[in-house]
Design an enzyme around this catalytic site. Structure first.
Site, PDB file in Angstrom:
ATOM      1  N   LYS A 214      13.015  25.179 -12.817  1.00  0.00           N
ATOM      2  CA  LYS A 214      13.707  25.498 -11.558  1.00  0.00           C
ATOM      3  C   LYS A 214      14.526  26.777 -11.715  1.00  0.00           C
ATOM      4  O   LYS A 214      14.424  27.701 -10.928  1.00  0.00           O
ATOM      5  CB  LYS A 214      14.610  24.334 -11.166  1.00  0.00           C
ATOM      6  CG  LYS A 214      15.232  24.491  -9.778  1.00  0.00           C
ATOM      7  CD  LYS A 214      16.249  23.410  -9.469  1.00  0.00           C
ATOM      8  CE  LYS A 214      15.591  22.175  -8.925  1.00  0.00           C
ATOM      9  NZ  LYS A 214      16.573  21.193  -8.411  1.00  0.00           N
ATOM     10  N   GLU A 220      13.881  24.843 -23.846  1.00  0.00           N
ATOM     11  CA  GLU A 220      12.581  24.471 -24.433  1.00  0.00           C
ATOM     12  C   GLU A 220      11.431  25.138 -23.678  1.00  0.00           C
ATOM     13  O   GLU A 220      10.526  25.722 -24.272  1.00  0.00           O
ATOM     14  CB  GLU A 220      12.365  22.944 -24.381  1.00  0.00           C
ATOM     15  CG  GLU A 220      13.335  22.133 -25.205  1.00  0.00           C
ATOM     16  CD  GLU A 220      14.514  21.626 -24.397  1.00  0.00           C
ATOM     17  OE1 GLU A 220      15.080  20.592 -24.784  1.00  0.00           O
ATOM     18  OE2 GLU A 220      14.883  22.258 -23.379  1.00  0.00           O
ATOM     19  N   GLY A 274      14.728  16.539 -10.938  1.00  0.00           N
ATOM     20  CA  GLY A 274      13.600  16.733 -11.862  1.00  0.00           C
ATOM     21  C   GLY A 274      12.698  15.522 -11.976  1.00  0.00           C
ATOM     22  O   GLY A 274      11.474  15.614 -11.863  1.00  0.00           O
ATOM     23  N   ARG A 275      13.286  14.335 -12.172  1.00  0.00           N
ATOM     24  CA  ARG A 275      12.469  13.131 -12.388  1.00  0.00           C
ATOM     25  C   ARG A 275      11.819  12.634 -11.097  1.00  0.00           C
ATOM     26  O   ARG A 275      10.994  11.735 -11.124  1.00  0.00           O
ATOM     27  CB  ARG A 275      13.317  12.027 -13.030  1.00  0.00           C
ATOM     28  CG  ARG A 275      14.570  11.649 -12.267  1.00  0.00           C
ATOM     29  CD  ARG A 275      15.483  10.758 -13.100  1.00  0.00           C
ATOM     30  NE  ARG A 275      16.790  10.528 -12.507  1.00  0.00           N
ATOM     31  CZ  ARG A 275      17.840  11.336 -12.623  1.00  0.00           C
ATOM     32  NH1 ARG A 275      17.736  12.467 -13.309  1.00  0.00           N
ATOM     33  NH2 ARG A 275      19.007  11.031 -12.063  1.00  0.00           N
ATOM     34  N   GLU A 361      17.251   7.527 -16.807  1.00  0.00           N
ATOM     35  CA  GLU A 361      18.079   8.707 -16.537  1.00  0.00           C
ATOM     36  C   GLU A 361      18.845   8.512 -15.228  1.00  0.00           C
ATOM     37  O   GLU A 361      19.952   9.023 -15.065  1.00  0.00           O
ATOM     38  CB  GLU A 361      17.202   9.971 -16.466  1.00  0.00           C
ATOM     39  CG  GLU A 361      17.995  11.264 -16.569  1.00  0.00           C
ATOM     40  CD  GLU A 361      17.120  12.485 -16.743  1.00  0.00           C
ATOM     41  OE1 GLU A 361      17.078  13.043 -17.856  1.00  0.00           O
ATOM     42  OE2 GLU A 361      16.454  12.891 -15.761  1.00  0.00           O
ATOM     43  N   HIS A 392      -1.369  -7.168 -28.320  1.00  0.00           N
ATOM     44  CA  HIS A 392      -1.566  -7.113 -29.771  1.00  0.00           C
ATOM     45  C   HIS A 392      -0.458  -6.307 -30.445  1.00  0.00           C
ATOM     46  O   HIS A 392      -0.578  -5.932 -31.605  1.00  0.00           O
ATOM     47  CB  HIS A 392      -2.937  -6.511 -30.087  1.00  0.00           C
ATOM     48  CG  HIS A 392      -4.064  -7.320 -29.537  1.00  0.00           C
ATOM     49  ND1 HIS A 392      -4.681  -8.330 -30.256  1.00  0.00           N
ATOM     50  CD2 HIS A 392      -4.657  -7.312 -28.324  1.00  0.00           C
ATOM     51  CE1 HIS A 392      -5.616  -8.889 -29.505  1.00  0.00           C
ATOM     52  NE2 HIS A 392      -5.616  -8.284 -28.336  1.00  0.00           N
ATOM     53  N   LYS A 517      22.975  19.091 -25.658  1.00  0.00           N
ATOM     54  CA  LYS A 517      22.515  20.477 -25.495  1.00  0.00           C
ATOM     55  C   LYS A 517      23.607  21.458 -25.922  1.00  0.00           C
ATOM     56  O   LYS A 517      23.337  22.466 -26.562  1.00  0.00           O
ATOM     57  CB  LYS A 517      22.120  20.738 -24.033  1.00  0.00           C
ATOM     58  CG  LYS A 517      20.837  20.057 -23.605  1.00  0.00           C
ATOM     59  CD  LYS A 517      20.261  20.652 -22.335  1.00  0.00           C
ATOM     60  CE  LYS A 517      20.778  20.023 -21.093  1.00  0.00           C
ATOM     61  NZ  LYS A 517      20.072  20.391 -19.867  1.00  0.00           N
TER      62      LYS A 517
END
Length: 560
Positions: A214, A220, A274-275, A361, A392, A517
């Site tokens: 954005k 990153e 964002g999410r 979040e 399993h 951060k």
């Protein structure tokens, strides 16, 4: 009516539910499940979906009390405020309007007095036009070759949601046909191994890179973008960047500075978290490049169908509201801190990782929206794995260890059916046999008396006893098309919002991701000065200093 600064836990409705827990502790799902009227009242259908929550540790009375809690928490008003574009994300002073991203063209959804739907569709139309140019080969790379491979760079919400949808569509017959000869990959981690894995077997001449950030400052994402820019320019020269890289961003100045033509930047807005951004250009652009816009538009329509259901359906028949209230019941009243998301569909293997972020979040908060410390737990620990793989892996704990409420998600019609001659059932029926059996195994369990009748040795009886009374719910989808994937996404998005509204927290900020951060910035500066000037480690505690020293002594990073 509760005042805005009161905690939900101070309401009579909350206290009533607290007292009701004692009644529920006296029940067992074996008995609750024998009441056909109760079970029938706990089944909801909408737009081809069937929800069955009869295996929750709840009675009809529990549901009435939960609906009273919704009233006390002013849930109707809070949902309206979200759809009306009010700044319900108060800590960031923003609207929360991911519903506008999939609204029909003629809808009116306002943020700050302005209808945002035309802007949304301007971007969608731009994506449609651009993706068709790339897919048809009318837009080519620097050496004249079509761009058949796409790497989308983004992290968190810019990666998990689009990856979930991509993985779900890969084996859908219509989407599969549309994606012939194309590849879509996602680069998220700062770890150089992720870069190496993404570019392996790809040729810069046929690769388009989509940079999703954005602000165009995400550490990153921008380091990965610079790394892939270097990969492209090393092979094709600096002028190739404008042909091989595009952006999903609102910071056009930085996009241009980076070397990307601002005309090839696709916008999204502050009112998209964002999410919750998979239905914006963040997801729609890479997915349209892979599958074509018409497939992705069906995904948006599926989500929109649930949005309208959520906004207009009475709570007692409203799927996201019922799911949200039941989650509050399980977490805050019955004391179950986790939730397992168990899709009996390999195509949904990336669903749980996406919902981990959407849920944890959003609702992993310790204070109310007004900043008051909460005297109750919020949020779940979400995890999951497709069935039958999970059986399993961790179902042992779910059956005989901790109680973990489970979401079973099943699909009626397989994307890729297989019928083998001589087999008792099809492969999909084999899978679905487990989908139907597991919830009953959790609910009913197996008693020592049943084991004695089966002549199990006394020594083994305690080990083979299942207590049962372990809650789950089942969601059955007719098939897994792009439309159904959109429905599923929106159900979980709104369920999480309902939980937050009832708990009285802000589900739309994420201050908890900031501190790490900030501390990483200090470490980054130290690593730079230690490597370039041999500066001694300073300002860290004994533990961190020791670890950093070991890292610097033994790592083989080049001197810069």
């Amino acid at each position: 009516m509760a005042s805005s600064t009161a905690l939900t836990s101070d309401t009579e409705a909350w206290k009533d539910l607290k007292g009701h827990v004692e009644d529920i502790k006296k029940t067992h799902l074996r008995d609750l499940m024998s009441d056909a009227n109760r079970c029938q009242s706990m089944m909801m259908e909408f737009d081809g979906l069937l929800l069955d929550y009869s295996r929750q540790r709840a009675t009809v009375e529990t549901m009435d009390k939960l609906l009273n809690l919704a009233k006390a928490a002013q849930l109707t008003e809070k949902i309206s405020r979200m759809f009306n574009g009010e700044h319900i994300n108060s800590t960031e002073n923003r609207s929360v309007l991911h519903v506008a991203l999939r609204a029909p063209k003629d809808a009116v959804i306002k943020a700050d007095g302005k209808n945002v739907v035309p802007e949304v569709w301007n971007v969608l139309d731009k994506i449609k036009e651009f993706s068709e140019k790339i897919r048809s080969g009318s837009w080519v790379g620097a050496t004249g070759k079509p761009l058949k491979d796409v790497i989308a760079i983004g992290i968190g919400g810019s990666f998990l949601g689009p990856l979930f949808v991509h993985t779900a569509l890969q084996t859908d017959p219509e989407a599969l046909e549309s994606a012939k000869g194309r590849q879509l990959r996602f680069l998220a981690n700062i770890d150089p191994v992720d870069v190496a894995r993404n570019i392996i077997g790809l040729n810069p001449e046929t690769t388009l890179v989509v940079v999703v950030s954005k602000t165009f400052t995400t550490a990153e994402t921008m380091l990965n973008a610079r790394t892939l820019r270097e990969w492209i320019t090393a092979a094709l020269g600096a002028s190739a960047v404008a042909k091989h890289m595009v952006a999903v961003s609102t910071n056009l100045a930085l996009v241009e500075k980076f070397g990307i033509d601002p005309n090839n930047a696709f916008a999204f807005w502050d009112w998209v978290g964002g999410r919750y951004s998979v239905c914006s250009a963040v997801g729609v652009l890479p997915l349209s490049l892979q599958y074509g816009f018409s497939v992705v538009e069906k995904f948006l329509k599926g989500a929109s169908s649930i949005d309208q259901h959520f906004q207009s359906t009475p709570f007692e028949k409203n799927i996201p509201v019922l799911l949200g209230l039941l989650s509050v019941w399980n977490v805050s009243f019955l004391g179950y801190p986790a939730r397992a998301i168990l899709p009996y569909s390999q195509a949904l293997e990336k669903f749980a990782p996406h919902i981990q972020q959407v849920s944890m979040e959003s609702n992993g908060k310790g204070v109310s929206i007004d900043g008051l410390p909460l005297p109750f737990e919020t949020g779940e620990i979400d995890f999951g794995e497709p069935g039958t793989n999970g059986q399993h892996s961790f179902y042992q704990l779910i059956h005989q260890g901790r109680v973990i409420p489970c979401d079973f998600i099943g699909i009626v019609k397989s994307q890729q059916p297989v019928y083998l001659k001589g087999e008792v059932v099809s492969n999909h029926d084999e899978l679905m046999s487990n989908f139907f059996a597991q919830p009953d195994a959790l609910a009913y369990g197996k008693t020592p008396e049943q084991l004695q009748k089966e002549n199990v040795s006394e020594f083994l009886i305690p080990h083979k006893t299942f207590s049962g009374n372990r809650p789950s719910l089942s969601l059955l989808l007719p098939e897994l098309t792009a439309y159904n994937v959109g429905q599923l996404l929106a159900i979980y998005e709104h369920r999480v919002a309902v939980q937050g509204f009832v708990w009285g927290i802000n589900s739309f900020d994420q201050w908890g991701v900031e501190l790490g951060k900030v501390l990483a910035t200090q470490v980054r500066k130290q690593l730079h000065s230690s490597r370039t000037q041999g500066t001694a480690l300073e300002g860290f505690n004994y533990s961190t200093t020791t670890l950093l020293k070991r890292y610097l002594e033994t790592s083989s990073e080049p001197q810069m």
